[in-house]
Design a protein around this motif. Structure first.
Motif, mmCIF file in Angstrom:
data_model
loop_
_atom_site.group_PDB
_atom_site.id
_atom_site.type_symbol
_atom_site.label_atom_id
_atom_site.label_comp_id
_atom_site.label_asym_id
_atom_site.label_seq_id
_atom_site.Cartn_x
_atom_site.Cartn_y
_atom_site.Cartn_z
ATOM 1 N N MET A 173 0.795 -1.228 0.000
ATOM 2 C CA MET A 173 0.000 0.000 0.000
ATOM 3 C C MET A 173 0.827 1.276 0.000
ATOM 4 O O MET A 173 0.361 2.321 -0.448
ATOM 5 C CB MET A 173 -0.913 0.031 1.229
ATOM 6 N N ALA A 174 2.037 1.205 0.523
ATOM 7 C CA ALA A 174 2.761 2.439 0.840
ATOM 8 C C ALA A 174 3.330 3.157 -0.376
ATOM 9 O O ALA A 174 3.893 2.533 -1.270
ATOM 10 C CB ALA A 174 3.893 2.117 1.808
ATOM 11 N N ASP A 175 3.209 4.486 -0.375
ATOM 12 C CA ASP A 175 4.080 5.307 -1.210
ATOM 13 C C ASP A 175 5.408 5.455 -0.467
ATOM 14 O O ASP A 175 6.470 5.311 -1.044
ATOM 15 C CB ASP A 175 3.470 6.695 -1.437
ATOM 16 N N THR A 176 5.284 5.758 0.811
ATOM 17 C CA THR A 176 6.460 5.800 1.675
ATOM 18 C C THR A 176 6.228 4.833 2.829
ATOM 19 O O THR A 176 5.148 4.816 3.415
ATOM 20 C CB THR A 176 6.687 7.217 2.227
ATOM 21 N N LEU A 177 7.231 4.053 3.110
ATOM 22 C CA LEU A 177 7.130 3.045 4.163
ATOM 23 C C LEU A 177 8.075 3.418 5.302
ATOM 24 O O LEU A 177 9.236 3.749 5.069
ATOM 25 C CB LEU A 177 7.504 1.684 3.568
ATOM 26 N N ILE A 178 7.540 3.360 6.515
ATOM 27 C CA ILE A 178 8.345 3.679 7.703
ATOM 28 C C ILE A 178 8.393 2.437 8.572
ATOM 29 O O ILE A 178 7.346 1.912 8.952
ATOM 30 C CB ILE A 178 7.688 4.822 8.507
ATOM 31 N N VAL A 179 9.587 1.959 8.862
ATOM 32 C CA VAL A 179 9.718 0.812 9.768
ATOM 33 C C VAL A 179 10.170 1.327 11.130
ATOM 34 O O VAL A 179 11.182 2.028 11.241
ATOM 35 C CB VAL A 179 10.716 -0.231 9.231
ATOM 36 N N MET A 180 9.383 0.986 12.145
ATOM 37 C CA MET A 180 9.691 1.431 13.511
ATOM 38 C C MET A 180 10.063 0.248 14.393
ATOM 39 O O MET A 180 9.612 -0.872 14.163
ATOM 40 C CB MET A 180 8.473 2.123 14.137
ATOM 41 N N ARG A 181 10.869 0.535 15.398
ATOM 42 C CA ARG A 181 11.121 -0.431 16.463
ATOM 43 C C ARG A 181 11.462 0.336 17.727
ATOM 44 O O ARG A 181 12.240 1.284 17.665
ATOM 45 C CB ARG A 181 12.268 -1.373 16.091
ATOM 46 N N ASP A 182 10.897 -0.077 18.837
ATOM 47 C CA ASP A 182 11.217 0.532 20.136
ATOM 48 C C ASP A 182 11.177 2.059 20.126
ATOM 49 O O ASP A 182 12.080 2.714 20.645
ATOM 50 C CB ASP A 182 12.623 0.093 20.604
ATOM 51 N N GLY A 183 10.140 2.599 19.503
ATOM 52 C CA GLY A 183 9.950 4.046 19.576
ATOM 53 C C GLY A 183 10.827 4.875 18.667
ATOM 54 O O GLY A 183 10.846 6.102 18.774
ATOM 55 N N VAL A 184 11.580 4.220 17.783
ATOM 56 C CA VAL A 184 12.376 4.993 16.829
ATOM 57 C C VAL A 184 12.107 4.499 15.404
ATOM 58 O O VAL A 184 11.642 3.375 15.201
ATOM 59 C CB VAL A 184 13.907 4.928 17.108
ATOM 60 N N ILE A 185 12.410 5.363 14.450
ATOM 61 C CA ILE A 185 12.273 4.992 13.041
ATOM 62 C C ILE A 185 13.601 4.401 12.584
ATOM 63 O O ILE A 185 14.643 5.046 12.695
ATOM 64 C CB ILE A 185 11.899 6.221 12.198
ATOM 65 N N LEU A 186 13.548 3.173 12.089
ATOM 66 C CA LEU A 186 14.781 2.533 11.631
ATOM 67 C C LEU A 186 15.079 2.888 10.181
ATOM 68 O O LEU A 186 16.234 2.972 9.783
ATOM 69 C CB LEU A 186 14.688 1.017 11.779
ATOM 70 N N GLN A 187 14.036 3.040 9.390
ATOM 71 C CA GLN A 187 14.244 3.416 7.986
ATOM 72 C C GLN A 187 12.927 3.894 7.404
ATOM 73 O O GLN A 187 11.863 3.367 7.744
ATOM 74 C CB GLN A 187 14.766 2.219 7.176
ATOM 75 N N ALA A 188 12.989 4.884 6.519
ATOM 76 C CA ALA A 188 11.806 5.382 5.831
ATOM 77 C C ALA A 188 12.161 5.602 4.377
ATOM 78 O O ALA A 188 13.263 6.062 4.069
ATOM 79 C CB ALA A 188 11.335 6.691 6.454
ATOM 80 N N GLY A 189 11.254 5.244 3.480
ATOM 81 C CA GLY A 189 11.510 5.457 2.057
ATOM 82 C C GLY A 189 10.517 4.674 1.232
ATOM 83 O O GLY A 189 9.601 4.055 1.767
ATOM 84 N N PRO A 190 10.689 4.671 -0.089
ATOM 85 C CA PRO A 190 9.813 3.861 -0.935
ATOM 86 C C PRO A 190 9.977 2.386 -0.551
ATOM 87 O O PRO A 190 11.096 1.947 -0.253
ATOM 88 C CB PRO A 190 10.342 4.112 -2.350
#
Ligand SMILES: Nc1ncnc2c1ncn2[C@@H]1O[C@H](COP(=O)(O)OP(=O)(O)OP(=O)(O)O)[C@@H](O)[C@H]1O
Ligand SMILES: [Mg+2]
Length: 363
Positions: free
Chosen positions: A200-217
């Protein structure tokens, strides 16, 4: 332009830090998906955008203004939750009309808007029904209708499909994505289903333990994960990880295998020296050869073969690590047989095992 910016957001609940200094922009008219394991802070971040929760520190911007002190109903956002609780005694029409009526919109306007919204969601013929006369997917659509009917600047969805069965989920995610494209509203979507996130994502954000590990297509996160967690979280079946070290002579050596470092990775691997490393390779990027030759350096024992129709899923033991590979449906192997594995060199990833960071030539 209704972009959303979360700026240096920290959120604590007593001694729990739910969000730990997150800065991220949700772009105008895009569908941004936040994904991550349970408890990583997805709902908390969404609720701060909605105004249902105050940040401990940091600012939420919607459009051009800081909305920290703006109540939810003045933020121009609409939210759909997992428990989309329709009003059971009201018809579909009245459920969708509810937000417009409570804003005191004129009757003629309401009728047109409700009918148009219902039509866009394929609910036109169900307007007189009560929620109990609807299927799960139809109820979900009514909930979405109720949220979009007032044309919010930002649309927030927290696991809206998780009450639906698997097949309906897949259908609804395509519908929601299409609807979002059609109305072009800035959307933040939370799920812990990586397939839903990826598709579904145009931009995908992967989170763990309250922080963003990576964001992008999504494809970028898939092809070029920044770290072991993102690499393992995105994609199904998951990327395989083989602990190894660089012991010189151009090869990565792990238990039961050696593998020549792909040329583009030589410089960063050499720079990492004798650090513990991990070789990452996705199941679809492994060739399985049932007849190993003397030149093969990665040998594996076939532990299990699962036919999936279009392909076979093989579980293989390399040294003492179980990995998975996808092969064509015609492969002829028997259990416990030794096979040779060919990793597609351009698809091999190498991570620093301690820092869990990916090594890239230009990083
Ligand atoms: N009201 C609250 N009081 C105390 N702790 C809370 C509260 N709300 C959330 N938390 C904690 O904050 C952290 C993040 O919770 P959050 O609900 O945002 O996670 P999530 O990513 O949405 O998880 P899930 O996928 O299970 O919905 C968790 O450790 C949770 O226990
Ligand atoms: Mg949640």
């Amino acid at each position: 332009m209704t972009k959303v910016l979360a700026e240096n957001i920290i959120k604590r609940f007593g001694s729990v830090t739910a969000i730990n200094d997150v800065t991220i922009e949700f772009k105008h008219a895009e569908l941004t998906v936040m994904v991550g394991p349970s408890g990583c802070g997805k709902t908390t971040l969404l609720r701060m955008v909605a105004g249902l929760e105050d940040p401990t520190s940091g600012n939420i911007h919607i459009g051009d203004r800081v909305v920290n002190d703006v109540p939810p109903w003045h933020r121009d956002v609409a939210m759909v939750f997992q428990n989309y609780a329709l009003y059971p005694h009201m018809t579909v029409f009245d459920n969708i009309a509810y937000p417009l009526r409570s804003r005191g919109e004129p009757k003629s306007e309401i009728k047109g808007r409700v009918e148009q919204t219902a039509a866009s969601l394929g609910l036109g013929h169900l307007l007189d029904r009560k929620p109990r006369q609807l299927s799960g997917g139809q109820m979900q659509r009514v909930a979405v209708g109720r949220a979009i009917v007032r044309r919010p600047g930002v649309f927030l969805m927290d696991e809206p499909l998780s009450n639906l069965d698997a097949k309906l989920r897949v259908e609804m995610r395509a519908e929601l994505k299409r609807l979002q494209e059609d109305i072009g509203v800035t959307t933040i979507y939370v799920t812990h289903d990586q397939a839903e996130a990826m598709t579904m994502a145009d931009t995908l954000i992967v989170m763990r333990d309250g922080v963003i590990l990576q964001a992008g297509p999504p494809q970028t996160l898939y092809d070029r994960p920044d770290n072991v967690f993102v690499a393992g979280f995105i994609g199904s079946p998951s990327m395989n990880f083989l602990p190894c070290r660089y012991e010189g002579a151009g090869c990565l050596t792990g238990r039961g295998f050696t593998y020549p470092v792909p040329p583009p990775l030589r410089a960063p691997v050499e720079a990492a020296g004798a650090q513990p490393l991990v070789l990452g390779i996705r199941p679809e990027d492994i060739g399985v050869n049932p007849q190993p030759g003397p030149a093969d350096t990665v040998l594996a024992r076939v532990y299990m073969l699962e036919p999936l129709g279009r392909e076979n899923l093989l579980t293989l033991e390399v040294g003492d690590v179980m990995i998975r590979a996808l092969s064509g449906p015609d492969i002829a192997v028997s259990l416990d047989q030794t096979v040779a594995l060919n990793f597609l060199p351009e698809r091999v990833r190498v991570f620093d095992r301690t820092a869990e960071k990916a090594l890239y030539p230009d990083a």
